[in-house]
Motif scaffolding. Sequence first.
Motif, mmCIF file in Angstrom:
data_model
loop_
_atom_site.group_PDB
_atom_site.id
_atom_site.type_symbol
_atom_site.label_atom_id
_atom_site.label_comp_id
_atom_site.label_asym_id
_atom_site.label_seq_id
_atom_site.Cartn_x
_atom_site.Cartn_y
_atom_site.Cartn_z
ATOM 1 N N ALA A 54 -4.723 6.402 4.489
ATOM 2 C CA ALA A 54 -5.168 5.074 4.074
ATOM 3 C C ALA A 54 -4.693 4.736 2.665
ATOM 4 C CB ALA A 54 -6.694 4.985 4.146
ATOM 5 N N ASP A 55 -4.655 5.718 1.796
ATOM 6 C CA ASP A 55 -4.233 5.487 0.412
ATOM 7 C C ASP A 55 -3.472 6.694 -0.088
ATOM 8 O OD1 ASP A 55 -3.830 4.959 -2.218
ATOM 9 O OD2 ASP A 55 -5.924 4.875 -2.799
ATOM 10 N N GLY A 56 -2.167 6.616 0.046
ATOM 11 C CA GLY A 56 -1.319 7.748 -0.263
ATOM 12 C C GLY A 56 -1.180 8.049 -1.737
ATOM 13 N N ARG A 57 -1.649 7.167 -2.592
ATOM 14 C CA ARG A 57 -1.528 7.426 -4.028
ATOM 15 C C ARG A 57 -2.870 7.760 -4.659
ATOM 16 N NH1 ARG A 57 3.474 6.577 -6.605
ATOM 17 N NH2 ARG A 57 2.910 6.358 -8.777
ATOM 18 N N MET A 58 -3.897 7.907 -3.835
ATOM 19 C CA MET A 58 -5.192 8.360 -4.340
ATOM 20 C C MET A 58 -5.021 9.630 -5.184
ATOM 21 S SD MET A 58 -8.278 9.437 -1.810
ATOM 22 C CE MET A 58 -8.643 7.745 -1.381
ATOM 23 N N THR A 59 -5.723 9.706 -6.293
ATOM 24 C CA THR A 59 -5.621 10.919 -7.111
ATOM 25 C C THR A 59 -6.375 12.059 -6.443
ATOM 26 O OG1 THR A 59 -7.617 10.497 -8.394
ATOM 27 C CG2 THR A 59 -5.560 9.531 -9.212
ATOM 28 N N ASN A 60 -5.995 13.259 -6.807
ATOM 29 C CA ASN A 60 -6.609 14.427 -6.196
ATOM 30 C C ASN A 60 -8.103 14.518 -6.510
ATOM 31 O OD1 ASN A 60 -6.489 17.052 -4.823
ATOM 32 N ND2 ASN A 60 -7.005 17.825 -6.846
ATOM 33 N N VAL A 61 -8.516 14.113 -7.682
ATOM 34 C CA VAL A 61 -9.943 14.194 -8.008
ATOM 35 C C VAL A 61 -10.749 13.204 -7.173
ATOM 36 C CG1 VAL A 61 -9.604 15.099 -10.326
ATOM 37 C CG2 VAL A 61 -9.692 12.650 -9.968
ATOM 38 N N GLY A 95 0.840 -1.192 0.000
ATOM 39 C CA GLY A 95 0.000 0.000 0.000
ATOM 40 C C GLY A 95 0.870 1.234 0.000
ATOM 41 N N TYR A 96 0.214 2.374 0.012
ATOM 42 C CA TYR A 96 0.897 3.664 0.059
ATOM 43 C C TYR A 96 0.200 4.491 1.127
ATOM 44 C CZ TYR A 96 2.395 2.166 -4.601
ATOM 45 O OH TYR A 96 2.896 1.457 -5.653
ATOM 46 N N HIS A 97 0.992 5.174 1.948
ATOM 47 C CA HIS A 97 0.396 5.904 3.059
ATOM 48 C C HIS A 97 1.071 7.250 3.265
ATOM 49 C CE1 HIS A 97 -1.527 2.111 3.962
ATOM 50 N NE2 HIS A 97 -0.352 1.529 3.945
ATOM 51 N N ALA A 98 0.244 8.262 3.527
ATOM 52 C CA ALA A 98 0.798 9.539 3.955
ATOM 53 C C ALA A 98 1.340 9.374 5.373
ATOM 54 C CB ALA A 98 -0.277 10.622 3.914
ATOM 55 N N ASP A 99 2.463 10.003 5.630
ATOM 56 C CA ASP A 99 3.094 9.974 6.946
ATOM 57 C C ASP A 99 2.696 11.268 7.668
ATOM 58 O OD1 ASP A 99 4.823 9.678 9.116
ATOM 59 O OD2 ASP A 99 6.541 10.463 8.005
ATOM 60 N N LEU A 100 1.819 11.142 8.640
ATOM 61 C CA LEU A 100 1.259 12.317 9.308
ATOM 62 C C LEU A 100 2.006 12.619 10.604
ATOM 63 C CD1 LEU A 100 -2.540 11.477 8.884
ATOM 64 C CD2 LEU A 100 -0.987 12.627 7.283
ATOM 65 N N SER A 101 2.003 13.877 10.969
ATOM 66 C CA SER A 101 2.636 14.307 12.203
ATOM 67 C C SER A 101 1.711 14.025 13.384
ATOM 68 C CB SER A 101 2.920 15.801 12.114
ATOM 69 O OG SER A 101 3.144 16.334 13.397
ATOM 70 N N PRO A 102 2.068 13.075 14.260
ATOM 71 C CA PRO A 102 1.171 12.738 15.368
ATOM 72 C C PRO A 102 0.846 13.952 16.236
ATOM 73 C CG PRO A 102 2.904 11.104 15.173
ATOM 74 C CD PRO A 102 3.277 12.242 14.266
ATOM 75 N N GLY A 103 1.849 14.749 16.518
ATOM 76 C CA GLY A 103 1.627 15.908 17.379
ATOM 77 C C GLY A 103 0.594 16.870 16.830
ATOM 78 N N ASP A 104 0.652 17.140 15.527
ATOM 79 C CA ASP A 104 -0.301 18.070 14.937
ATOM 80 C C ASP A 104 -1.721 17.519 14.964
ATOM 81 O OD1 ASP A 104 1.538 20.039 14.394
ATOM 82 O OD2 ASP A 104 2.045 19.252 12.425
ATOM 83 N N LEU A 105 -1.848 16.208 15.088
ATOM 84 C CA LEU A 105 -3.172 15.613 15.163
ATOM 85 C C LEU A 105 -3.595 15.390 16.606
ATOM 86 C CD1 LEU A 105 -2.745 13.389 12.084
ATOM 87 C CD2 LEU A 105 -4.683 14.899 12.470
ATOM 88 N N GLY A 106 -2.799 15.859 17.543
ATOM 89 C CA GLY A 106 -3.199 15.803 18.936
ATOM 90 C C GLY A 106 -2.688 14.597 19.698
ATOM 91 N N TRP A 107 -1.888 13.761 19.049
ATOM 92 C CA TRP A 107 -1.358 12.574 19.745
ATOM 93 C C TRP A 107 0.049 12.901 20.209
ATOM 94 C CZ3 TRP A 107 -5.058 9.219 20.724
ATOM 95 C CH2 TRP A 107 -6.171 9.191 19.871
ATOM 96 N N SER A 108 0.164 13.483 21.370
ATOM 97 C CA SER A 108 1.440 14.030 21.786
ATOM 98 C C SER A 108 2.323 13.035 22.538
ATOM 99 C CB SER A 108 1.219 15.278 22.639
ATOM 100 O OG SER A 108 0.370 14.979 23.708
ATOM 101 N N ILE A 109 1.786 11.914 22.954
ATOM 102 C CA ILE A 109 2.622 10.964 23.688
ATOM 103 C C ILE A 109 2.612 9.595 23.023
ATOM 104 C CG2 ILE A 109 3.311 10.724 26.085
ATOM 105 C CD1 ILE A 109 0.728 11.525 27.029
ATOM 106 N N THR A 110 3.782 8.963 23.049
ATOM 107 C CA THR A 110 3.929 7.585 22.603
ATOM 108 C C THR A 110 4.396 6.769 23.790
ATOM 109 O OG1 THR A 110 4.514 8.268 20.362
ATOM 110 C CG2 THR A 110 5.113 6.036 21.006
ATOM 111 N N ILE A 111 3.783 5.618 23.978
ATOM 112 C CA ILE A 111 4.087 4.782 25.132
ATOM 113 C C ILE A 111 4.323 3.347 24.663
ATOM 114 C CG2 ILE A 111 3.285 3.955 27.383
ATOM 115 C CD1 ILE A 111 1.279 6.679 25.793
ATOM 116 N N PHE A 112 5.285 2.684 25.287
ATOM 117 C CA PHE A 112 5.438 1.253 25.074
ATOM 118 C C PHE A 112 4.917 0.521 26.298
ATOM 119 C CE2 PHE A 112 8.295 2.873 21.925
ATOM 120 C CZ PHE A 112 8.158 1.975 20.879
#
Lengths: 164, 164
Positions: B20-27, A55-72
């Motif tokens: 979820a799908d980083g290669r989705m087209t903009n449209v 698959g392909y995935h955008a790599d999002l900034s956890p902090g900007d989405l409100g997830w400020s802590i990571t725990i193991f």
Amino acid sequence: MNRPHQLDQIDLEILAHLQADGRMTNVDLAQKVGLTAPPCLRRVRALEEAQVIRGYHADLSPGDLGWSITIFAMVSLKSQAEEDLKAFEAHVAGLPEVRECHMLNGEIDFILKLVARDLPSFQSFLTGKLTSAPNVASVKTSLTIRTSKSLIGVPVQGGQSHAG
Amino acid sequence: MNRPHQLDQIDLEILAHLQADGRMTNVDLAQKVGLTAPPCLRRVRALEEAQVIRGYHADLSPGDLGWSITIFAMVSLKSQAEEDLKAFEAHVAGLPEVRECHMLNGEIDFILKLVARDLPSFQSFLTGKLTSAPNVASVKTSLTIRTSKSLIGVPVQGGQSHAG
DNA sequence: TCTGAAACTGCCAGGAG
DNA sequence: CTCCTGGCAGTTTCAGA
């Protein structure tokens, strides 16, 4: 279709480039690996079909989405019977704060990677959803102070191994 | 540039879809979030510019690329002086088998996620590159028996939180 | 809305087994 | 000779202004 796919050098370069930049256009990719666009696209499609590319995935900034802590969390269960292991896995599968669940050998049964919005919500998650789950013997958690390395994916022979 | 960005509901939906799908087209993306293509593209560019979207990556099958084992290593150092912590982080930063390095609170100083091609190469990596590193007091490793959950990214309010 | 570029599909050529 | 893989040309769709 689970035999080890035969990947040639061009395939490995394609994979390395797409791991580093998943939105690279096919023509750019083709140029970098020394092909024209059509055969390059055919290779990509084949790699997707074979599930080498999952698959392909955008790599999002956890902090900007409100997830400020990571725990193991290191979890030990009372019973390691397969049905009990599976029951625990099914339980954490339904918890969005649990991002990863790995079953380990040794004294610890599972290691979980968790995210939380803040310490209070983590504490309520911990006591309400994790330590109180059936069959849990002990849970030891450690807050992540800082993450110095977090690469996406795996090393690819003959390409930059990273991204991240 | 580290202030909390104000993300509206459409932004969150965009992020969820691209995670979820980083290669989705903009449209396609625009249609799913209820916009026409141009304003949707402007939002995506803004999110990239603000580093809420940090990149896009293909998700590759580690096994097909020859990385058949995943290992967690809990590392304790002899000295926790900042310069010694940084020296250790710099050391593992140069090791491709180390995919993640998190500094933790508590008895364990670092948790590392490692990949290896097979057990012999893991053992040689462990003794040759990790336990023998300067300032390392102890390294406890656990092989991953199975991974029941491995989500990419973080939960996004108002979208499916997952991917792969 | 509009233009250039990219994605994708045929079909054909060359080289290796 | 046959299969595999790359290249070329044309159409459709998308990116970006």
